[in-house]
Design a protein around this motif. Structure first.
Motif, PDB file in Angstrom:
ATOM      1  N   ASP A  62       0.813  -1.217   0.000  1.00 49.63           N
ATOM      2  CA  ASP A  62       0.000   0.000   0.000  1.00 49.63           C
ATOM      3  C   ASP A  62       0.845   1.266   0.000  1.00 49.63           C
ATOM      4  O   ASP A  62       0.402   2.304  -0.498  1.00 49.63           O
ATOM      5  CB  ASP A  62      -0.935   0.000   1.208  1.00 49.63           C
ATOM      6  N   LYS A  63       2.031   1.196   0.569  1.00 51.09           N
ATOM      7  CA  LYS A  63       2.913   2.365   0.556  1.00 51.09           C
ATOM      8  C   LYS A  63       3.194   2.810  -0.878  1.00 51.09           C
ATOM      9  O   LYS A  63       3.206   4.014  -1.179  1.00 51.09           O
ATOM     10  CB  LYS A  63       4.221   2.029   1.276  1.00 51.09           C
ATOM     11  N   SER A  64       3.382   1.849  -1.774  1.00 51.67           N
ATOM     12  CA  SER A  64       3.605   2.175  -3.186  1.00 51.67           C
ATOM     13  C   SER A  64       2.291   2.389  -3.930  1.00 51.67           C
ATOM     14  O   SER A  64       2.212   3.226  -4.840  1.00 51.67           O
ATOM     15  CB  SER A  64       4.399   1.040  -3.868  1.00 51.67           C
ATOM     16  N   GLY A  65       1.253   1.668  -3.526  1.00 55.48           N
ATOM     17  CA  GLY A  65      -0.016   1.756  -4.229  1.00 55.48           C
ATOM     18  C   GLY A  65      -0.664   3.124  -4.162  1.00 55.48           C
ATOM     19  O   GLY A  65      -1.243   3.592  -5.148  1.00 55.48           O
ATOM     20  N   VAL A  66      -0.568   3.799  -3.002  1.00 51.87           N
ATOM     21  CA  VAL A  66      -1.206   5.108  -2.863  1.00 51.87           C
ATOM     22  C   VAL A  66      -0.488   6.205  -3.639  1.00 51.87           C
ATOM     23  O   VAL A  66      -0.966   7.338  -3.683  1.00 51.87           O
ATOM     24  CB  VAL A  66      -1.331   5.511  -1.377  1.00 51.87           C
ATOM     25  N   GLU A  67       0.634   5.870  -4.245  1.00 50.42           N
ATOM     26  CA  GLU A  67       1.293   6.831  -5.128  1.00 50.42           C
ATOM     27  C   GLU A  67       0.587   6.911  -6.482  1.00 50.42           C
ATOM     28  O   GLU A  67       0.812   7.842  -7.249  1.00 50.42           O
ATOM     29  CB  GLU A  67       2.761   6.438  -5.334  1.00 50.42           C
ATOM     30  N   HIS A  68      -0.269   5.939  -6.771  1.00 47.37           N
ATOM     31  CA  HIS A  68      -0.923   5.864  -8.075  1.00 47.37           C
ATOM     32  C   HIS A  68      -2.442   6.001  -8.001  1.00 47.37           C
ATOM     33  O   HIS A  68      -3.098   6.103  -9.043  1.00 47.37           O
ATOM     34  CB  HIS A  68      -0.583   4.533  -8.752  1.00 47.37           C
ATOM     35  N   MET A  69      -3.008   5.987  -6.802  1.00 44.50           N
ATOM     36  CA  MET A  69      -4.456   6.095  -6.646  1.00 44.50           C
ATOM     37  C   MET A  69      -4.747   6.783  -5.321  1.00 44.50           C
ATOM     38  O   MET A  69      -4.026   6.583  -4.343  1.00 44.50           O
ATOM     39  CB  MET A  69      -5.112   4.709  -6.675  1.00 44.50           C
ATOM     40  N   THR A  70      -5.780   7.607  -5.290  1.00 44.28           N
ATOM     41  CA  THR A  70      -6.108   8.308  -4.054  1.00 44.28           C
ATOM     42  C   THR A  70      -6.498   7.312  -2.966  1.00 44.28           C
ATOM     43  O   THR A  70      -7.041   6.242  -3.255  1.00 44.28           O
ATOM     44  CB  THR A  70      -7.273   9.285  -4.274  1.00 44.28           C
ATOM     45  N   PRO A  71      -6.228   7.629  -1.699  1.00 40.94           N
ATOM     46  CA  PRO A  71      -6.479   6.678  -0.608  1.00 40.94           C
ATOM     47  C   PRO A  71      -7.903   6.154  -0.546  1.00 40.94           C
ATOM     48  O   PRO A  71      -8.114   4.962  -0.296  1.00 40.94           O
ATOM     49  CB  PRO A  71      -6.126   7.492   0.643  1.00 40.94           C
ATOM     50  N   PHE A  72      -8.895   7.007  -0.758  1.00 44.00           N
ATOM     51  CA  PHE A  72     -10.284   6.556  -0.658  1.00 44.00           C
ATOM     52  C   PHE A  72     -10.595   5.485  -1.692  1.00 44.00           C
ATOM     53  O   PHE A  72     -11.125   4.419  -1.366  1.00 44.00           O
ATOM     54  CB  PHE A  72     -11.235   7.744  -0.822  1.00 44.00           C
ATOM     55  N   THR A  82     -12.941   4.027   7.550  1.00 42.72           N
ATOM     56  CA  THR A  82     -12.306   5.272   7.975  1.00 42.72           C
ATOM     57  C   THR A  82     -10.916   5.014   8.537  1.00 42.72           C
ATOM     58  O   THR A  82      -9.962   5.746   8.232  1.00 42.72           O
ATOM     59  CB  THR A  82     -13.166   5.970   9.045  1.00 42.72           C
ATOM     60  N   SER A  83     -10.792   3.957   9.340  1.00 39.21           N
ATOM     61  CA  SER A  83      -9.526   3.655   9.997  1.00 39.21           C
ATOM     62  C   SER A  83      -8.391   3.493   9.000  1.00 39.21           C
ATOM     63  O   SER A  83      -7.354   4.156   9.110  1.00 39.21           O
ATOM     64  CB  SER A  83      -9.678   2.378  10.837  1.00 39.21           C
ATOM     65  N   TYR A  84      -8.585   2.624   8.015  1.00 45.81           N
ATOM     66  CA  TYR A  84      -7.449   2.366   7.118  1.00 45.81           C
ATOM     67  C   TYR A  84      -7.302   3.437   6.052  1.00 45.81           C
ATOM     68  O   TYR A  84      -6.209   3.636   5.530  1.00 45.81           O
ATOM     69  CB  TYR A  84      -7.572   0.984   6.470  1.00 45.81           C
ATOM     70  N   THR A  85      -8.356   4.144   5.714  1.00 46.63           N
ATOM     71  CA  THR A  85      -8.202   5.274   4.796  1.00 46.63           C
ATOM     72  C   THR A  85      -7.310   6.345   5.422  1.00 46.63           C
ATOM     73  O   THR A  85      -6.491   6.972   4.745  1.00 46.63           O
ATOM     74  CB  THR A  85      -9.573   5.873   4.430  1.00 46.63           C
ATOM     75  N   LEU A  86      -7.440   6.548   6.720  1.00 51.27           N
ATOM     76  CA  LEU A  86      -6.571   7.494   7.424  1.00 51.27           C
ATOM     77  C   LEU A  86      -5.131   7.013   7.419  1.00 51.27           C
ATOM     78  O   LEU A  86      -4.192   7.808   7.291  1.00 51.27           O
ATOM     79  CB  LEU A  86      -7.058   7.690   8.863  1.00 51.27           C
ATOM     80  N   VAL A  87      -4.940   5.702   7.558  1.00 55.15           N
ATOM     81  CA  VAL A  87      -3.581   5.150   7.505  1.00 55.15           C
ATOM     82  C   VAL A  87      -2.984   5.370   6.119  1.00 55.15           C
ATOM     83  O   VAL A  87      -1.814   5.757   5.981  1.00 55.15           O
ATOM     84  CB  VAL A  87      -3.589   3.652   7.853  1.00 55.15           C
ATOM     85  N   LEU A  88      -3.761   5.109   5.079  1.00 47.93           N
ATOM     86  CA  LEU A  88      -3.275   5.323   3.712  1.00 47.93           C
ATOM     87  C   LEU A  88      -2.901   6.782   3.486  1.00 47.93           C
ATOM     88  O   LEU A  88      -1.911   7.087   2.808  1.00 47.93           O
ATOM     89  CB  LEU A  88      -4.340   4.888   2.704  1.00 47.93           C
ATOM     90  N   SER A  89      -3.692   7.684   4.053  1.00 48.18           N
ATOM     91  CA  SER A  89      -3.371   9.109   3.937  1.00 48.18           C
ATOM     92  C   SER A  89      -2.067   9.420   4.661  1.00 48.18           C
ATOM     93  O   SER A  89      -1.248  10.202   4.175  1.00 48.18           O
ATOM     94  CB  SER A  89      -4.511   9.953   4.513  1.00 48.18           C
TER      95      SER A  89
END
Length: 331
Positions: free
Chosen positions: A212-222, A269-276
């Motif tokens: 996910d650390k790399s994945g959120v570089e290509h797609m918004t967290p939500f 909400t919990s993991y979306t905040l982590v992704l952010s």
């Protein structure tokens, strides 16, 4: 319905904040700091409260596996309109989809192993053990796979949290910190199924954290979280459909429908905040700091499940908090 609208409003707010930073991050891949930012800390504190709360609701359910599946499905259904709108406004790049597929499969493993762990163990035992396993692996994978730098102070904080987690996992009256019973005839076979599933859960946590650390570089967290949840819903269904009848699915929904919706909102909400937070700080720092939620898990287990924490667990919770503070101020 008020709860649902409020949850959607919160998600959209964080999506806008994350989107602004995400766009800046893609323009400059070096934008992520090498330490914990104030915003990342705030996001993770709110995430920890939501995470411990939904674990409590899952532990209290009659059938954790069916409950977890309904939670995933409810999130996908309730948030579909917002996800569709965001998908049209901010279409992800092709590079995002391999990460989405990988995290969806890993989250399926996470949900299955966590639900089964709660069949055999208390919240105050399974929760810290699963999180502790991920804690050990995340900094190792973060430095070796992603090439992140972890300062000596952050490593010290991670070590303090790990020791605290082992203390929290200890059951009353057992000298072994993790209460592991090994069979002499087979030293590699652990007799406690709750322990085995908790360890497997921790492995899944570390694995999807790195992806996910790399994945959120290509797609918004939500959207990233939404797609992951959709895949997990399908994957989890294949694991549980054989052992449950249609009436079991129906009964779980009817009896726990309110808790399912609330848990779905908290979980998402919990993991979306982590992704952010991952768009702001290194995963090697974010992963260990998340374990502050274990303290909340122990408190919730004591308050709502009558799991009386003994002195060792109290000391362990204090150590986790101290370790999180050490990482938060680490350079």
């Amino acid at each position: 319905m008020a709860i649902n609208r409020e949850a959607l409003t919160v998600e959209l707010t964080f999506e806008i904040v994350s989107r602004r930073h995400w766009g800046h991050q893609r323009a400059d891949s070096g934008a992520i700091g090498q330490h914990m930012t104030g915003l990342a800390i705030a996001l993770l504190l709110f995430s920890a409260l939501a995470h411990a709360s939904w674990n409590l609701l899952t532990r209290r359910s009659g059938n954790p596996e069916l409950f977890t599946w309904w939670v995933c499905v409810s999130s996908v259904v309730l948030l579909a309109p917002l996800a569709a709108w965001l998908f049209g406004q901010y279409p992800p790049s092709r590079a995002a989809w391999p990460y989405v597929g990988a995290t969806g499969l890993l989250h399926t493993l996470y949900f299955v192993s966590l639900a089964r762990a709660y069949k055999y163990g208390e919240l105050s035992f399974i929760y810290p053990l699963a999180r502790g396993t991920g804690l050990v692996l995340i900094p190792v994978l973060g430095t070796t796979v992603l090439g992140e730098y972890v300062s000596p102070q952050a490593l010290l904080g991670t070590g303090i949290i790990l020791f605290g987690l082992l203390s929290v996992s200890r059951k009353r009256g057992t000298p072994n910190l993790m209460n592991v019973n090994l069979r002499i005839s087979n030293p590699l076979r652990i007799s406690n199924p709750g322990f085995r599933y908790a360890i497997l859960t921790g492995i899944a946590i570390a694995s999807y954290s790195i992806v996910d650390k790399s994945g959120v570089e290509h797609m918004t967290p939500f959207l990233y979280m939404y797609m992951s949840m959709a895949i997990s819903s399908a994957g989890l269904f294949f694991f549980i459909v054989k052992g449950n009848r249609f009436t079991d699915f129906k009964t779980e929904l009817l009896v726990h429908r309110k808790a399912i919706v609330i848990t779905g909102c908290l979980q998402f909400t919990s993991y979306t905040l982590v992704l952010s937070a991952l768009t702001l700080s290194p995963v090697s720092y974010v992963g260990p700091f998340r374990e502050i939620g274990v303290v909340l898990g122990v408190l919730l287990g004591w308050a709502f499940l009558k799991e009386r924490p003994h002195r060792v667990r109290v000391v362990g919770s204090i150590l986790i908090a101290l370790g999180a503070i050490t990482i938060a101020v680490a350079p």
